[in-house]
Design a protein around this motif. Structure first.
Motif, PDB file in Angstrom:
ATOM      1  N   LEU A 176       0.799  -1.227   0.000  1.00 42.06           N
ATOM      2  CA  LEU A 176       0.000   0.000   0.000  1.00 42.06           C
ATOM      3  C   LEU A 176       0.830   1.274   0.000  1.00 42.06           C
ATOM      4  O   LEU A 176       0.280   2.371   0.051  1.00 42.06           O
ATOM      5  N   ASP A 177       2.145   1.147   0.025  1.00 40.70           N
ATOM      6  CA  ASP A 177       3.035   2.302  -0.113  1.00 40.70           C
ATOM      7  C   ASP A 177       2.916   3.292   1.052  1.00 40.70           C
ATOM      8  O   ASP A 177       2.923   4.505   0.862  1.00 40.70           O
ATOM      9  N   PHE A 178       2.801   2.783   2.288  1.00 43.73           N
ATOM     10  CA  PHE A 178       2.863   3.649   3.462  1.00 43.73           C
ATOM     11  C   PHE A 178       4.267   4.225   3.577  1.00 43.73           C
ATOM     12  O   PHE A 178       5.237   3.628   3.140  1.00 43.73           O
ATOM     13  N   ASP A 179       4.373   5.401   4.245  1.00 46.07           N
ATOM     14  CA  ASP A 179       5.689   5.978   4.474  1.00 46.07           C
ATOM     15  C   ASP A 179       5.826   6.380   5.937  1.00 46.07           C
ATOM     16  O   ASP A 179       4.851   6.369   6.702  1.00 46.07           O
ATOM     17  N   ILE A 180       7.030   6.774   6.316  1.00 46.44           N
ATOM     18  CA  ILE A 180       7.353   7.015   7.718  1.00 46.44           C
ATOM     19  C   ILE A 180       6.532   8.137   8.319  1.00 46.44           C
ATOM     20  O   ILE A 180       6.074   8.032   9.460  1.00 46.44           O
ATOM     21  N   ASP A 181       6.332   9.245   7.589  1.00 44.90           N
ATOM     22  CA  ASP A 181       5.678  10.396   8.197  1.00 44.90           C
ATOM     23  C   ASP A 181       4.263  10.072   8.654  1.00 44.90           C
ATOM     24  O   ASP A 181       3.842  10.475   9.750  1.00 44.90           O
ATOM     25  N   ALA A 182       3.497   9.313   7.858  1.00 45.33           N
ATOM     26  CA  ALA A 182       2.137   8.946   8.262  1.00 45.33           C
ATOM     27  C   ALA A 182       2.155   8.029   9.476  1.00 45.33           C
ATOM     28  O   ALA A 182       1.361   8.196  10.413  1.00 45.33           O
ATOM     29  N   MET A 183       3.066   7.052   9.491  1.00 44.43           N
ATOM     30  CA  MET A 183       3.153   6.129  10.626  1.00 44.43           C
ATOM     31  C   MET A 183       3.587   6.864  11.884  1.00 44.43           C
ATOM     32  O   MET A 183       3.109   6.572  12.991  1.00 44.43           O
ATOM     33  N   ALA A 184       4.499   7.824  11.745  1.00 50.88           N
ATOM     34  CA  ALA A 184       4.966   8.584  12.905  1.00 50.88           C
ATOM     35  C   ALA A 184       3.820   9.358  13.545  1.00 50.88           C
ATOM     36  O   ALA A 184       3.687   9.408  14.779  1.00 50.88           O
ATOM     37  N   ARG A 185       2.967   9.967  12.730  1.00 51.48           N
ATOM     38  CA  ARG A 185       1.843  10.732  13.286  1.00 51.48           C
ATOM     39  C   ARG A 185       0.821   9.823  13.945  1.00 51.48           C
ATOM     40  O   ARG A 185       0.226  10.184  14.973  1.00 51.48           O
ATOM     41  N   LEU A 186       0.576   8.641  13.364  1.00 59.59           N
ATOM     42  CA  LEU A 186      -0.348   7.680  13.978  1.00 59.59           C
ATOM     43  C   LEU A 186       0.148   7.248  15.352  1.00 59.59           C
ATOM     44  O   LEU A 186      -0.616   7.208  16.326  1.00 59.59           O
TER      45      LEU A 186
END
Length: 421
Positions: free
Chosen positions: A336-346
């Motif tokens: 799904l092409d997740f990246d670090i910035d989205a995971m960091a905010r979650l």
């Protein structure tokens, strides 16, 4: 060796703390933050640093007074009852599948930068690193603690060398204009940078393993927080001063780029090795703390009982369960092409909610230093609006916990209602 034998003193505790908090943040966040708000990102780093100290001290004091391996889950349970403690544990436990993959990727981005690896290979290598950490954790706590100490010593030495070669290349002109994207960008950067200090609570999950929690916990978090702060602020200044504004927004391996510009290819390779060391340290600390929390929740009935079993004093079923969640997440990242910035905010959104709960618990449990709880509560509550849509994660986890509790309490009636619907 008896499972109850104390393993951790202040030096080992500081190593675990630094490995847990430093994580992958120092590898990628300086450039991500600079790309978002320019030199003004230093304000975001300062705000988060000032926020982290009372939070770290609060967890240190709570752990000294209540030295269990359930950490913030046990704090909530002691203060407000079973469900509050279980929910706090769920909120923390169910961000691990987002947080550790982000940390692993931050290190693998450096390897990909040096070797020119495609994204799919980078993701698979990141999964391999965390799987290796799982194997080390399954081998025993003493082995994990010794490996952690060696890794953090290597990190300190090589990072100091990187700062040394980079400082002469800092350009003051890169610090102007100071706020190129306006003051509103700082709030969003705070939400991003918050990930860098997530982990200050990790030692609360292994408090029972300290030789003397009352003596060592507060001392450990004080020393660890000071050292981590120096490294983060130094990395942020170095990134802004050495790299160009165009590189802030594009590079995912700022230290490797700095080493290449200042000292050549060999230095870049050395810094890449640092990245691998850092993510390995973070993985060990997170798996150690997370598995203890998972086992504690299972013991309380908040997760399946099988996860509460300890084999040779080690929560091996919990460790394996956490590894399975990582496998699922890495599959999603790959597809799904997740990246670090989205995971960091979650991760930041959910963890901040646990800080609010920990502060509320401290107000009820602590008779001294309650001002730390008030500071944590006010700062955490004030920061929540900056996380926006990512607050859906803690809301979802809360709903899932309520459903799980309902199913356990009335399993037959719930099944009948589902069948009728």
């Amino acid at each position: 060796m008896p499972a109850s034998r104390p393993l951790i003193r202040t030096p080992q505790g500081v190593a675990l703390y630094i490995g847990s908090v430093l994580g992958g943040g120092i590898l990628v966040l300086p450039s991500l933050a600079a790309g978002q708000s320019g030199p003004a990102s230093l304000l975001a780093w300062t705000i988060v640093t000032l926020f982290s100290l009372p939070v770290a001290l609060l967890f240190g004091l709570l752990s000294a007074q209540h030295p269990t391996n359930g950490g913030l889950s046990d704090f909530g349970r002691a203060a407000f009852g079973r469900h509050a403690g279980n929910l706090a544990g769920w909120l923390y436990l169910f961000v691990l599948p987002f947080g550790q993959p982000a940390v692993m990727l931050s290190g693998m981005y450096y390897l990909a930068y040096v070797l020119g690896l495609p994204r799919s290979v980078t993701v698979l290598l990141a999964f391999g690193v965390i799987t290796t950490a799982v194997v080390v954790a399954l081998a025993g706590k003493r082995l994990a603690a010794r490996v952690q100490m060696l890794i953090v010593m290597a990190i300190a030495l090589i990072l100091a060398w990187t700062f040394f070669i980079g400082i002469p290349h800092i350009r003051l002109s890169h610090f102007t204009p100071f706020m190129p994207n306006g003051i509103s960008s700082i709030g969003a950067t705070v939400a991003l940078v918050m990930w860098s200090y997530i982990g200050v609570e990790n030692l609360s999950f292994i408090a029972e393993d300290f030789e003397d929690p009352k003596r060592d916990m507060v001392r450990t978090v004080l020393i660890g927080t000071v050292l981590v702060t120096v490294l983060y602020l130094g990395a942020a200044c170095l990134t802004i001063g050495v790299l160009s504004p165009e590189q802030w927004a594009t590079t995912r391996a700022p230290f490797a780029e700095i080493a290449l510009q200042c000292a050549g290819h060999a230095a870049m390779v050395a810094v890449t090795c640092v990245g691998l060391f850092i993510v390995s340290a973070s993985a060990l600390a997170s798996i150690w703390g997370g598995s203890n929390l998972c086992a504690s929740l299972a013991h309380q009935g908040a997760l399946p009982r099988i996860l509460a079993y300890r084999i040779g004093g080690i929560p091996r079923p919990a460790i394996v369960a956490i590894w399975i969640t990582y496998a699922v997440t890495f599959t999603a990242i790959l597809l799904l092409d997740f990246d670090i910035d989205a995971m960091a905010r979650l991760v930041g959104a959910s963890t901040l909610c646990t800080y609010v709960m920990a502060a509320a618990s401290a107000l009820k449990l602590m008779t001294r230093y309650r001002f730390l709880a008030w500071i944590t509560l006010i700062l955490s509550g004030s920061a929540l609006p900056f996380f926006g849509w990512t607050l859906l994660l803690p809301a979802t986890v809360t709903l899932l916990y309520l459903l799980y509790s309902l199913c356990r309490r009335h399993p037959s009636s719930v099944k009948e209602k589902i069948a009728r619907s």
